[in-house]
Structures are given as C-alpha cells and as structure tokens.
Design an enzyme around this catalytic site. Structure first.
Site, PDB file in Angstrom:
ATOM      1  N   GLY A  22      -7.459  -3.804   1.397  1.00  0.00           N
ATOM      2  CA  GLY A  22      -7.851  -2.802   0.409  1.00  0.00           C
ATOM      3  C   GLY A  22      -6.957  -2.880  -0.818  1.00  0.00           C
ATOM      4  O   GLY A  22      -7.384  -2.623  -1.942  1.00  0.00           O
ATOM      5  N   GLY A  23      -5.708  -3.264  -0.588  1.00  0.00           N
ATOM      6  CA  GLY A  23      -4.767  -3.419  -1.694  1.00  0.00           C
ATOM      7  C   GLY A  23      -4.732  -4.842  -2.237  1.00  0.00           C
ATOM      8  O   GLY A  23      -3.946  -5.162  -3.120  1.00  0.00           O
TER       9      GLY A  23
ATOM     10  N   GLY B 189       0.825  -1.207   0.000  1.00  0.00           N
ATOM     11  CA  GLY B 189       0.000   0.000   0.000  1.00  0.00           C
ATOM     12  C   GLY B 189       0.856   1.252   0.000  1.00  0.00           C
ATOM     13  O   GLY B 189       2.083   1.177   0.070  1.00  0.00           O
ATOM     14  N   SER B 190       0.181   2.406  -0.039  1.00  0.00           N
ATOM     15  CA  SER B 190       0.906   3.669  -0.174  1.00  0.00           C
ATOM     16  C   SER B 190       1.693   4.017   1.087  1.00  0.00           C
ATOM     17  O   SER B 190       2.752   4.652   1.013  1.00  0.00           O
ATOM     18  CB  SER B 190      -0.076   4.798  -0.521  1.00  0.00           C
ATOM     19  OG  SER B 190      -1.061   4.918   0.481  1.00  0.00           O
ATOM     20  N   THR B 191       1.219   3.616   2.261  1.00  0.00           N
ATOM     21  CA  THR B 191       1.940   3.923   3.503  1.00  0.00           C
ATOM     22  C   THR B 191       3.153   3.002   3.652  1.00  0.00           C
ATOM     23  O   THR B 191       4.252   3.455   3.992  1.00  0.00           O
ATOM     24  CB  THR B 191       1.005   3.779   4.725  1.00  0.00           C
ATOM     25  OG1 THR B 191      -0.273   4.324   4.394  1.00  0.00           O
ATOM     26  CG2 THR B 191       1.560   4.523   5.924  1.00  0.00           C
TER      27      THR B 191
ATOM     28  N   LYS C 119      -7.925  -5.098   6.717  1.00  0.00           N
ATOM     29  CA  LYS C 119      -6.856  -5.016   5.735  1.00  0.00           C
ATOM     30  C   LYS C 119      -7.285  -5.715   4.451  1.00  0.00           C
ATOM     31  O   LYS C 119      -8.221  -6.503   4.449  1.00  0.00           O
ATOM     32  CB  LYS C 119      -5.576  -5.662   6.289  1.00  0.00           C
ATOM     33  CG  LYS C 119      -4.887  -4.761   7.329  1.00  0.00           C
ATOM     34  CD  LYS C 119      -3.610  -5.349   7.886  1.00  0.00           C
ATOM     35  CE  LYS C 119      -2.557  -5.672   6.873  1.00  0.00           C
ATOM     36  NZ  LYS C 119      -2.191  -4.538   6.017  1.00  0.00           N
TER      37      LYS C 119
ATOM     38  N   GLU D 246      -0.330 -10.859   3.635  1.00  0.00           N
ATOM     39  CA  GLU D 246      -0.117  -9.975   4.792  1.00  0.00           C
ATOM     40  C   GLU D 246      -0.394 -10.703   6.097  1.00  0.00           C
ATOM     41  O   GLU D 246       0.309 -10.511   7.092  1.00  0.00           O
ATOM     42  CB  GLU D 246      -1.021  -8.741   4.688  1.00  0.00           C
ATOM     43  CG  GLU D 246      -0.571  -7.767   3.615  1.00  0.00           C
ATOM     44  CD  GLU D 246      -1.528  -6.619   3.391  1.00  0.00           C
ATOM     45  OE1 GLU D 246      -1.109  -5.614   2.815  1.00  0.00           O
ATOM     46  OE2 GLU D 246      -2.705  -6.736   3.771  1.00  0.00           O
TER      47      GLU D 246
HETATM   48  C1  A5P Z   1      -3.206  -4.069   1.433  1.00  0.00           C
HETATM   49  O1  A5P Z   1      -3.773  -5.262   1.101  1.00  0.00           O
HETATM   50  C2  A5P Z   1      -3.887  -3.433   2.613  1.00  0.00           C
HETATM   51  O2  A5P Z   1      -4.024  -4.303   3.685  1.00  0.00           O
HETATM   52  C3  A5P Z   1      -3.129  -2.184   2.957  1.00  0.00           C
HETATM   53  O3  A5P Z   1      -2.449  -2.335   4.156  1.00  0.00           O
HETATM   54  C4  A5P Z   1      -4.080  -1.066   2.979  1.00  0.00           C
HETATM   55  O4  A5P Z   1      -4.830  -1.051   1.793  1.00  0.00           O
HETATM   56  C5  A5P Z   1      -3.416   0.274   3.277  1.00  0.00           C
HETATM   57  O5  A5P Z   1      -3.094   0.968   2.120  1.00  0.00           O
HETATM   58  P1  A5P Z   1      -2.690   2.510   2.178  1.00  0.00           P
HETATM   59  O6  A5P Z   1      -1.472   2.585   3.015  1.00  0.00           O
HETATM   60  O7  A5P Z   1      -2.427   2.868   0.728  1.00  0.00           O
HETATM   61  O8  A5P Z   1      -3.856   3.234   2.743  1.00  0.00           O
END
Ligand code: A5P
Length: 233
Positions: A97-98, A27-29, A95, A104
């Site tokens: 979203g990505g 993810g972006s973070t 978790k 993970e």
């Molecule tokens: C990835 O599968 C997710 O669990 C990410 O940890 C989550 O989508 C956070 O993404 P951002 O850091 O882009 O918000």
C-alpha cells in the site's frame, strides 16, 4: 485512548535485543516502531544496525539516530518489524500500500523473524478485499497490465498523487498496478501465477514469511496471531 498502531509497535520493539541487525518497515505503523527503537537507543544505549525498506523509512531512521547499513553488508537479519495492508489465513499478507513491497519482501526473506504490526482494521475478511499491489517494469507495462487483467477486471496504474497523470514510481523505478481482486482464495497459487508474468517484478502477497502478527488495541492490549491460526491474548 492509545493509538492501536503504536501499541502494537511498542510491543514488537521489545523483541529487539542488543547487538541485533534489524529490518525496518514502511508505513504509519512501522513509523511508530522506528520511533520506539530510536527511544531505546537514547534511553538504554541499545546497539542495533538497521536496514530500511524504503527511502522514507531510511530518512526517518536516520532522524531517530538509528545506525543504518546496506543489506549487502550482511548475510541475514535477526528480526524485521513491518506493517501490512491486510492479514489473511495462515498469516498471508497483502503489502505494498505504501509502494515498498519489493524491498519489503527482500528484507522479509532475509530475516530470521518477521513481526507484523497493525490495528484490527487489517483483519477484515474476505482476504483480498484490499487491492493487491504488483510492482511492474515500466517497459511495455500496458501489455503486462493486460495479462494481469486475466485475473481480475479492475487493474489500476497507481498515480503519483490522487489526480496526477504521472504514474507513481517506486524506489527501484517500477510502476505499481493495484489489482482489485475482492477475494483471494489461494494466496500461494496466485502469487506463483502472477510472478510468471515476465514484466512483473514482485507481487504484494507475502506467504509463509510472517512469524507473528501483533494487533494493537485502544486499551493497550495486544493480540498475537501465529502462522497456525492459534490466537492467544
Ligand atoms: C508498505 O509498502 C506497505 O506494505 C505497508 O506495510 C502498509 O501500507 C502498512 O501501512 P500502514 O502501517 O500505514 O497501514
């Protein structure tokens, strides 16, 4: 003004010590954390070995010169730094979203410590407002979906791209259903019940896995949340 995600990532990366085997999130973070680790390798000669939670993060880590290993090469990881989509009571997380929730969770479970990094937007209530991703085997997935619909009405197959008729495929060849629950009262119970559905491989609910959550802010300060709810600045 600083980027809150980068502020949290830089703080978390300070916990990486020489010789550690680490897990890197998606993810972006998490991308900011990969960058910060790469910078420490260059500037301090930091020695680490890393396992990536997605092909995307693996590529990025390779670009930053982070030595990569396969998870099967180790018994455990010292520390994993990852993002989250929503943070709830007692550090329960949503978790996926990505789309990387399965890897993970495998990496999180293998880690002695899991630091979650995010900005304040991930803290909104009620917990469950962010759709809950569930990784499902493609075989018979519409039947699995019907079982998921017993928990909430809106269960959507994630598309490859916003208007694509093709489903999104995870690194492990799975589909993702996003469950629009609105609120989750008992995260451990829901995780357990969803995992009993045969076609479900993994649920994007992480209960009892996070050691701490770091929220970054524009002014550079970081707020830390521990599993017992005690927050200190
Ligand atoms: C990835 O599968 C997710 O669990 C990410 O940890 C989550 O989508 C956070 O993404 P951002 O850091 O882009 O918000």
């Amino acid at each position: 003004l600083l980027d809150p995600k980068q502020v949290a990532a830089r703080k978390a990366v300070k916990a990486v010590k020489d010789g550690m085997t680490i897990g890197i999130g998606t993810g972006s973070t998490a991308a900011f954390a990969i960058q910060a680790i790469g910078e420490r390798i260059k500037s301090e000669g930091l020695h680490v070995r890393a396992v990536a939670t997605s092909s995307r993060s693996r590529e990025m880590a390779a670009e930053w010169g982070i030595p990569l290993i396969d998870l099967c090469e180790v018994e455990a990881l010292d520390l994993t730094i990852d993002g989250a989509d929503q943070v709830g009571p007692n550090l329960s997380l949503i978790k996926g979203g990505g789309g990387a929730l399965l890897r993970e969770k495998i990496v999180a479970q293998a880690s002695r410590e899991l630091i979650i990094i995010c900005d304040e937007t991930k803290r909104h209530t009620p917990f469950g407002q962010h759709p809950l991703p569930v990784a499902v085997v493609p075989f018979g997935h519409t039947l699995t979906r019907r079982r998921l619909e017993r928990f909430c009405q809106k269960v959507l197959l994630r598309p490859k791209a916003p208007d694509s008729p093709e489903p999104y495929l995870t690194d492990d060849g799975l589909y993702i259903y996003d469950m629009h629950m609105e609120a989750i009262a008992d995260p451990p119970q829901l995780e357990q019940r969803l995992k009993q559905i045969v076609g479900v491989v993994e649920v994007g609910l992480f209960n009892g896995l996070a050691s701490r959550v770091l929220f970054g802010f524009h002014d550079g300060h970081v707020e830390e949340l521990l599993p017992d709810h005690s927050a200190h600045l």
